[in-house]
Motif scaffolding. Structure first.
Motif, short mmCIF file in Angstrom:
data_model
loop_
_atom_site.label_atom_id
_atom_site.label_comp_id
_atom_site.label_asym_id
_atom_site.label_seq_id
_atom_site.Cartn_x
_atom_site.Cartn_y
_atom_site.Cartn_z
N ASN A 154 -21.65 -34.50 -16.39
CA ASN A 154 -22.19 -33.16 -16.21
C ASN A 154 -22.03 -32.69 -14.76
O ASN A 154 -21.65 -31.54 -14.51
CB ASN A 154 -23.66 -33.12 -16.59
CG ASN A 154 -23.87 -33.05 -18.10
OD1 ASN A 154 -22.97 -32.66 -18.84
ND2 ASN A 154 -25.05 -33.43 -18.56
N VAL A 200 -20.64 -18.31 -18.61
CA VAL A 200 -21.90 -18.96 -18.96
C VAL A 200 -23.08 -18.05 -18.60
O VAL A 200 -23.13 -17.47 -17.51
CB VAL A 200 -22.01 -20.31 -18.22
CG1 VAL A 200 -23.35 -20.99 -18.53
CG2 VAL A 200 -20.85 -21.21 -18.61
N THR A 202 -26.13 -18.35 -17.63
CA THR A 202 -26.98 -18.57 -16.46
C THR A 202 -26.28 -18.26 -15.15
O THR A 202 -26.93 -18.25 -14.09
CB THR A 202 -27.46 -20.04 -16.42
OG1 THR A 202 -26.32 -20.90 -16.46
CG2 THR A 202 -28.38 -20.35 -17.58
N LEU A 217 -24.56 -23.54 -13.32
CA LEU A 217 -24.00 -24.35 -14.40
C LEU A 217 -24.86 -25.57 -14.68
O LEU A 217 -25.06 -25.95 -15.84
CB LEU A 217 -22.58 -24.79 -14.04
CG LEU A 217 -21.49 -23.72 -14.10
CD1 LEU A 217 -20.15 -24.30 -13.64
CD2 LEU A 217 -21.35 -23.16 -15.50
N HIS A 220 -27.72 -24.54 -16.76
CA HIS A 220 -27.33 -24.32 -18.15
C HIS A 220 -27.14 -25.65 -18.88
O HIS A 220 -27.54 -25.80 -20.05
CB HIS A 220 -26.03 -23.51 -18.19
CG HIS A 220 -25.74 -22.89 -19.51
ND1 HIS A 220 -24.95 -23.47 -20.48
CD2 HIS A 220 -26.17 -21.71 -20.05
CE1 HIS A 220 -24.88 -22.69 -21.54
NE2 HIS A 220 -25.61 -21.61 -21.31
N GLN A 221 -26.56 -26.64 -18.21
CA GLN A 221 -26.40 -27.96 -18.81
C GLN A 221 -27.76 -28.57 -19.16
O GLN A 221 -27.94 -29.13 -20.25
CB GLN A 221 -25.66 -28.89 -17.85
CG GLN A 221 -24.19 -28.58 -17.69
CD GLN A 221 -23.54 -29.40 -16.59
OE1 GLN A 221 -24.23 -29.95 -15.72
NE2 GLN A 221 -22.22 -29.50 -16.62
N SER A 223 -30.58 -27.06 -19.78
CA SER A 223 -31.24 -26.34 -20.88
C SER A 223 -30.57 -26.60 -22.22
O SER A 223 -31.19 -26.40 -23.27
CB SER A 223 -31.27 -24.84 -20.58
OG SER A 223 -29.96 -24.30 -20.59
N HIS A 224 -29.32 -27.04 -22.21
CA HIS A 224 -28.58 -27.27 -23.45
C HIS A 224 -28.40 -28.76 -23.78
O HIS A 224 -27.69 -29.09 -24.73
CB HIS A 224 -27.20 -26.60 -23.38
CG HIS A 224 -27.25 -25.12 -23.59
ND1 HIS A 224 -27.83 -24.26 -22.69
CD2 HIS A 224 -26.80 -24.33 -24.61
CE1 HIS A 224 -27.73 -23.02 -23.13
NE2 HIS A 224 -27.12 -23.03 -24.28
N GLU A 228 -26.78 -30.11 -27.25
CA GLU A 228 -25.48 -30.79 -27.24
C GLU A 228 -25.56 -32.14 -27.94
O GLU A 228 -24.64 -32.52 -28.69
CB GLU A 228 -24.99 -30.96 -25.80
CG GLU A 228 -24.54 -29.67 -25.15
CD GLU A 228 -23.88 -29.88 -23.80
OE1 GLU A 228 -23.03 -29.06 -23.43
OE2 GLU A 228 -24.24 -30.87 -23.11
N CYS A 234 -19.77 -30.33 -26.78
CA CYS A 234 -20.07 -29.76 -25.47
C CYS A 234 -20.23 -28.24 -25.60
O CYS A 234 -19.26 -27.53 -25.85
CB CYS A 234 -18.96 -30.11 -24.48
SG CYS A 234 -19.33 -29.64 -22.79
N SER A 236 -21.79 -26.27 -23.21
CA SER A 236 -22.02 -25.62 -21.92
C SER A 236 -20.83 -25.79 -20.99
O SER A 236 -20.40 -26.90 -20.73
CB SER A 236 -23.27 -26.24 -21.25
OG SER A 236 -23.47 -25.73 -19.96
N LYS A 240 -15.86 -22.20 -22.76
CA LYS A 240 -16.33 -21.24 -23.76
C LYS A 240 -16.13 -19.79 -23.31
O LYS A 240 -16.49 -18.86 -24.02
CB LYS A 240 -17.83 -21.47 -24.04
CG LYS A 240 -18.17 -22.83 -24.62
CD LYS A 240 -17.79 -22.90 -26.09
CE LYS A 240 -18.31 -24.17 -26.73
NZ LYS A 240 -17.98 -24.23 -28.17
#
Length: 264
Positions: A154, A200, A202, A217, A220-221, A223-224, A228, A234, A236, A240
Motif C-alpha cells: 500500500n 480517487v 479522497t 491516497l 483512501h487505502q 478506508s477501503h 478490499e 484492489c 483503491s 480506476k
C-alpha cells in the motif's frame, strides 16, 4: 497511399512503435511477426534532442523485445520511450469515447510516457505492485501471513500512484483548453467540449504536490481496507481513474453522435 494489404498500416505501426515501444494493433509483440517468421526488427534513424539517434527494436517469437539505442542495448523500455514523438490516429480510436475507462487510461499513459520518462518508470512500477497486491488479496484467506506485507505494498503503491495522478492531471489540464478550441472550430462554434480527469475520491487536488496526493491516497487505502479484503481485489488507486469527455455538458459516450465522436 496504396493497395490493400501493401503494408501502409505496418509502416505507421513501425513509426509508432519507435515512439511507444509497443505495437498498437496487438498487446502481444510476437503477433507482429510475419507468418512463418521467428524474428523481425524495426530500425529508425531520426534527429531528437539536437542529435542523431538510431533506434532498433528486435522482435522474437521466443523472447522479449530487445531495444538498442545507438547500438547499445537498453535495460528498460522507458530509456527509449518518447525519443521519437508521434501522434497516432487510427479508426479504432473512434471507440475511445464509448469504450471503458481502461482504454482512456491507456490513451493518457501512452501520451505521457512520450513526454515524461519518469512517468513511464512510475507506471511500470505501479503495475508490478498492483499485480502483487492483487495476488495477496486473492490468496490471503488461504495464507493469512500474506497480510503482513500488505501495508508495504500500500505504501509503495501510494507513492507511485501519486506521481501518476500528478502527471495525468497536469496533462489533461493542458490538453482540455486546446481540445475545446478545436471542437469549437470543427462545429462552427456550436459545441463545447469538456475534458476532466476523474481520480480517487479522497484526492483533494490532483494538480497539487505529490506529497499531498500521496497522503490522500493513503487515507483512501485505509478506508477501503476491509472492502478490499472482502472483495479480494484492489479497489483503491489510479488504476480506476478515467478521462471524462462531455459535449455541451452531456457525457459524450452516451449522447454524442458518430460525427461528434469523430471530431472529439
Amino acid at each position: 497511399c496504396g493497395e490493400n494489404g501493401q503494408g501502409k498500416t505496418n509502416l505507421l505501426e513501425a513509426a509508432a512503435a519507435c515512439s511507444t515501444m509497443r505495437l498498437f494493433r496487438t498487446a502481444q509483440k510476437k503477433e507482429g511477426l510475419r507468418f512463418g517468421e521467428n524474428h523481425a526488427f524495426i530500425f529508425a534513424d531520426f534527429l531528437a534532442q539536437e542529435r542523431d539517434i538510431s533506434l532498433e527494436l528486435r522482435f522474437s517469437r521466443t523472447k522479449a523485445m530487445e531495444i538498442y539505442k545507438n547500438g547499445v542495448r537498453q535495460k528498460r523500455q522507458s530509456d527509449a520511450q518518447g525519443l521519437l514523438k508521434t501522434v497516432l490516429f487510427c479508426p479504432e480510436d473512434l471507440a475511445l469515447i464509448k469504450s471503458g475507462a481502461a482504454e482512456r487510461r491507456a490513451f493518457l499513459d501512452h501520451a505521457i510516457c512520450q513526454l515524461r520518462p519518469r512517468y513511464g518508470e512510475a507506471l511500470a512500477q505501479y503495475h508490478k505492485l498492483l499485480d502483487h497486491k492483487t495476488r495477496i488479496l486473492r490468496d490471503w484467506e488461504k495464507n493469512p501471513s500474506l497480510l503482513e506485507v500488505l501495508e508495504d505494498f500500500n505504501e509503495a503503491m501510494a507513492r507511485a500512484g501519486a506521481l501518476l495522478i500528478h502527471y495525468r492531471a497536469h496533462f489533461v489540464g493542458k490538453l482540455a483548453p486546446r481540445a475545446a478550441q478545436i471542437q469549437l472550430d470543427f462545429s462552427g462554434d456550436r459545441e463545447e467540449l469538456t475534458l476532466s480527469y476523474q481520480t480517487v475520491g479522497t484526492v483533494r487536488n490532483p494538480l497539487g504536490p505529490t506529497v499531498s496526493i500521496y497522503e490522500d491516497l493513503r487515507a483512501h487505502q485505509d478506508s477501503h481496507r476491509r472492502a478490499e479484503l472482502e472483495a479480494r481485489s484492489c479497489l483503491s488507486g489510479p488504476h480506476k481513474d478515467d478521462l471524462s469527455v462531455s459535449i455541451d455538458g452531456c457525457p459524450a459516450g452516451a449522447y454524442a453522435s458518430q460525427g461528434q465522436i469523430g471530431r472529439a
